[in-house]
Design a protein around this motif. Structure first.
Motif, PDB file in Angstrom:
ATOM      1  N   ALA A  89      52.356 -55.109 -28.043  1.00  0.00           N
ATOM      2  CA  ALA A  89      51.656 -55.803 -29.129  1.00  0.00           C
ATOM      3  C   ALA A  89      51.022 -54.795 -30.080  1.00  0.00           C
ATOM      4  O   ALA A  89      51.132 -54.924 -31.302  1.00  0.00           O
ATOM      5  N   GLY A  92      53.697 -53.273 -32.211  1.00  0.00           N
ATOM      6  CA  GLY A  92      54.117 -54.183 -33.272  1.00  0.00           C
ATOM      7  C   GLY A  92      53.089 -54.266 -34.391  1.00  0.00           C
ATOM      8  O   GLY A  92      53.451 -54.357 -35.565  1.00  0.00           O
ATOM      9  N   LEU A  93      51.816 -54.201 -34.004  1.00  0.00           N
ATOM     10  CA  LEU A  93      50.755 -54.343 -35.001  1.00  0.00           C
ATOM     11  C   LEU A  93      50.460 -53.043 -35.729  1.00  0.00           C
ATOM     12  O   LEU A  93      49.861 -53.053 -36.804  1.00  0.00           O
ATOM     13  N   GLN A  95      52.346 -51.175 -37.251  1.00  0.00           N
ATOM     14  CA  GLN A  95      53.150 -50.934 -38.431  1.00  0.00           C
ATOM     15  C   GLN A  95      52.627 -51.713 -39.613  1.00  0.00           C
ATOM     16  O   GLN A  95      52.211 -52.856 -39.482  1.00  0.00           O
ATOM     17  N   SER A  96      52.657 -51.061 -40.757  1.00  0.00           N
ATOM     18  CA  SER A  96      52.094 -51.700 -41.941  1.00  0.00           C
ATOM     19  C   SER A  96      53.036 -52.791 -42.432  1.00  0.00           C
ATOM     20  O   SER A  96      54.169 -52.918 -41.974  1.00  0.00           O
ATOM     21  N   ALA A  97      52.522 -53.582 -43.332  1.00  0.00           N
ATOM     22  CA  ALA A  97      53.325 -54.579 -44.038  1.00  0.00           C
ATOM     23  C   ALA A  97      53.950 -55.605 -43.108  1.00  0.00           C
ATOM     24  O   ALA A  97      55.077 -56.020 -43.307  1.00  0.00           O
ATOM     25  N   LEU A  98      53.222 -55.990 -42.073  1.00  0.00           N
ATOM     26  CA  LEU A  98      53.706 -57.099 -41.273  1.00  0.00           C
ATOM     27  C   LEU A  98      52.921 -58.326 -41.700  1.00  0.00           C
ATOM     28  O   LEU A  98      51.695 -58.369 -41.569  1.00  0.00           O
ATOM     29  N   ARG A  99      53.610 -59.297 -42.236  1.00  0.00           N
ATOM     30  CA  ARG A  99      52.935 -60.503 -42.704  1.00  0.00           C
ATOM     31  C   ARG A  99      52.242 -61.170 -41.513  1.00  0.00           C
ATOM     32  O   ARG A  99      52.882 -61.460 -40.515  1.00  0.00           O
ATOM     33  N   GLY A 100      50.962 -61.379 -41.616  1.00  0.00           N
ATOM     34  CA  GLY A 100      50.234 -62.027 -40.520  1.00  0.00           C
ATOM     35  C   GLY A 100      49.674 -61.047 -39.508  1.00  0.00           C
ATOM     36  O   GLY A 100      48.906 -61.422 -38.642  1.00  0.00           O
ATOM     37  N   GLY A 101      50.071 -59.784 -39.594  1.00  0.00           N
ATOM     38  CA  GLY A 101      49.602 -58.794 -38.627  1.00  0.00           C
ATOM     39  C   GLY A 101      48.089 -58.640 -38.638  1.00  0.00           C
ATOM     40  O   GLY A 101      47.444 -58.548 -37.613  1.00  0.00           O
ATOM     41  N   VAL A 104      46.322 -61.299 -36.820  1.00  0.00           N
ATOM     42  CA  VAL A 104      46.391 -61.130 -35.362  1.00  0.00           C
ATOM     43  C   VAL A 104      45.303 -60.172 -34.898  1.00  0.00           C
ATOM     44  O   VAL A 104      44.630 -60.423 -33.893  1.00  0.00           O
ATOM     45  N   VAL A 105      45.101 -59.084 -35.629  1.00  0.00           N
ATOM     46  CA  VAL A 105      44.054 -58.135 -35.253  1.00  0.00           C
ATOM     47  C   VAL A 105      42.689 -58.812 -35.313  1.00  0.00           C
ATOM     48  O   VAL A 105      41.844 -58.644 -34.424  1.00  0.00           O
ATOM     49  N   PHE A 106      42.485 -59.622 -36.345  1.00  0.00           N
ATOM     50  CA  PHE A 106      41.228 -60.369 -36.464  1.00  0.00           C
ATOM     51  C   PHE A 106      41.030 -61.292 -35.267  1.00  0.00           C
ATOM     52  O   PHE A 106      39.967 -61.324 -34.663  1.00  0.00           O
ATOM     53  N   THR A 108      42.275 -61.021 -32.391  1.00  0.00           N
ATOM     54  CA  THR A 108      42.013 -60.204 -31.205  1.00  0.00           C
ATOM     55  C   THR A 108      40.533 -59.857 -31.111  1.00  0.00           C
ATOM     56  O   THR A 108      39.928 -59.918 -30.039  1.00  0.00           O
TER      57      THR A 108
END
Lengths: 273, 299
Positions: A89, A92-93, A95-101, A104-106, A108
């Motif tokens: 996870a 996956g997170l 990497q930049s420019a992941l829509r919605g990434g 997900v961190v928030f 978390t």
């Protein structure tokens, strides 16, 4: 600058003050050890263990040895589950420019704020329906939640700084995404993985709430639950209780000595407890 | 921010999905279920019949009318405020002290972490022994130096027990505060202090006008994290006083536990749990605001 006599004197005073602070703040730890070393010390305890013995430790191991093994198994299981979920996870997170990434961190971060007793409250009824009450698997899965958000945040912060070219090169050489992750990203993240694993281990080893609420029998009894019940039942034998306390503090002490650098890294890396 | 190679978004989500599903099950589901349960008649019969009928606001009315709830709310506020104040003040003082350079500073700072790493329930058990009214070493000491005549009923008197719990929790929280604040202090450039000294600022003035403002983001994070972990504390109180004597140390956490797992009224337990979530949510917002600065830096 060369140390002048005045400067050196001030340094000595500071060291003395630091040792005094240490003595005051660590007195309970000393007292735990002192009481444990004085066998049959039901009531009166000397300031120093003038005649130290290991009777209490034998009693502690007899009554709580099994609990300690249970704690070890549950904590290691929680580390395995946590890292298996957190490492991919975080990758996956990272990497930049992941829509919605970002959300997900928030999310978390927010999960770290859900009170454990609230989780236990709902989890108990779900566990009852799934047959996970009084099971190692149930406790391992619940304890993994104690380290997961922390591990994701920590590992992501580390993986963001990994050089992308190396992975790029591996992909050019024909590795697929998954093998690149396993063969390159994981080995390069070794220190961060150790830090996340250590903290997850400590969180799970220290867990009392899930142990208390998700177990109705003694089948799965970690040492935290063991010492809690021990105090209730054998409050007259404080030597044995304190010996159990000492034994259950061993992982913390070992980590402090052996893995000091990882502990510091973990706390600095935005640790939450 | 460096990229770890570009890749199709779908594939990346495959890496993230397992953790997301797990978090949905172990954080999301309990939140929703808890809210629902607070409107349900959820008792041991539920486990036989499998039915938990909705009962409107019955649970809420029952809990809010119970004086124990109001007491617990008040105790939680006192326990949290007292703990934070003590942990933070002592933690900051130690962080400043250990920023000086002297022999053994690093070693002592490291060893001071021990109380934070030991399981909380274990610390509570040790303190329970130390604070024992008749045989506890604290009273032995206080009497030996003549500070008190009789033993102080640290854990057995309703008027003192909450204070004792606060003191123990301060002890547990000092290392965490110290380490984070120490880290923050190291980030402040030394030249600023040299400049301030040249301008004739005395140490206290430098601390107030330089250290505190520069440390503010770290202070916010420490206090909010401290709040989050203190407001829900259960282990410490259960092992130290079990909520007693005479409910003097009942908090939102212990009442939730008591209602759900001792009285087995999970619906009413869920009500208190939901209140606990609401209290935490307010501070979660503060936390995210405090963290936004970090996101900006691309951390």
């Amino acid at each position: 600058m060369l140390p002048t006599p005045a400067r050196r004197l001030r340094g000595a005073w500071n060291t003395a003050a630091a040792l005094l602070i240490l003595a005051v703040l660590l007195f309970p730890v000393y007292w735990m050890l002192n009481t444990a070393l004085q066998p049959a010390s039901g009531i009166a305890v000397d300031w120093f263990p003038s005649d130290p013995g290991l009777t209490s430790f034998r009693l502690a191991l007899e009554s709580q040895g099994r609990s300690m093994l249970t704690s070890l198994a549950v904590a290691l299981g929680a580390v395995a589950v946590c890292l298996a979920l957190a490492a991919p996870a975080a990758y996956g997170l990272a990497q930049s420019a992941l829509r919605g990434g970002r959300s997900v961190v928030f999310t978390t971060l927010i999960t770290q704020m859900v009170p454990g007793i609230v989780i236990a409250n709902a989890l108990y009824s779900a566990y009852a329906e799934l047959g996970l009450v009084n099971s190692y698997l149930g406790l391992i899965l619940a304890d993994a939640s104690l380290g997961l958000p922390f591990s994701i945040v920590l590992l992501r912060a580390f993986m963001v700084s990994l050089p992308g070219e190396v992975i790029e090169a591996a992909l050019v050489d024909g590795a697929n995404r998954f093998t690149a992750f396993v063969r390159i990203v994981l080995p390069m993240s070794r220190n961060a993985l150790i830090t996340a694993g250590l903290f997850t281990f400590l969180f799970a080893w220290s867990d009392f709430m899930f142990a208390l609420t998700l177990n109705t029998t003694d089948d799965v009894k970690p040492v935290t639950l063991g010492i809690y019940q021990f105090v209730g039942a054998h409050v007259s034998d404080w030597g044995a209780v304190m010996a159990t306390a000492v034994l259950s503090a061993v992982p913390a002490a070992v980590l402090l000595v052996v893995a000091q650098k990882y502990i510091a890294a973990g706390i600095a890396g935005g640790s939450v407890k | 921010m460096t990229t770890l190679t570009r890749r199709p978004a779908l594939l990346r989500w495959l890496f993230i999905a397992p953790a997301l599903i797990y978090m949905a099950a172990f954080f999301g589901y309990p939140l929703v279920r808890n809210l629902l349960m607070s409107f349900q008649h959820y008792t041991p019969t539920t486990y036989f019949t499998g039915e938990a009928p909705f009962n409107g606001l019955d649970n809420w009315r029952a809990v809010l009318a119970d004086p124990l709830f109001t007491d617990a709310l008040w105790h939680t506020a006192l326990f949290t405020a007292g703990s934070l104040l003590g942990q933070f003040t002592i933690g900051l003082a130690l962080a400043v002290f250990f920023s000086r350079r002297f022999r053994l500073a690093g070693l002592v700072r490291a060893v001071l972490l021990l109380p934070w790493l030991v399981p909380m329930v274990v610390s509570a058990v040790v303190w329970r022994r130390i604070l024992d009214q008749e045989h506890g070493v604290l009273n032995t000491f206080l009497q030996a130096v003549g500070l008190t005549d009789g033993g102080v009923p640290w854990l057995s008197s309703p008027s003192v027990a909450l204070l004792s719990a606060v003191l123990v929790n301060i002890w547990i929280g000092i290392p965490f505060n110290m380490v984070i604040l120490y880290g923050g202090l190291q980030e402040i450039p030394r030249e600023l202090y040299e400049a301030a000294a040249l301008d004739g600022a005395r140490p206290w003035r430098a601390f107030r006008s330089l250290t505190l403002p520069m440390l503010r983001p770290v202070i916010t994070v420490v206090l909010v994290l401290g709040f989050m972990s203190t407001v829900k504390i259960l282990d410490l109180i259960l092992a130290l006083t079990a909520g007693g004597p005479a409910d003097a140390t009942q908090t939102l956490g212990t009442v939730t536990y008591q209602l759900s797992f001792l009285r087995l009224d999970f619906g009413q337990g869920a009500v208190v749990g939901t209140v606990l979530i609401l209290v935490s949510a307010v501070f979660a917002v503060l936390y995210l605001r405090a963290n936004r600065a970090d996101f900006g830096k691309g951390k």
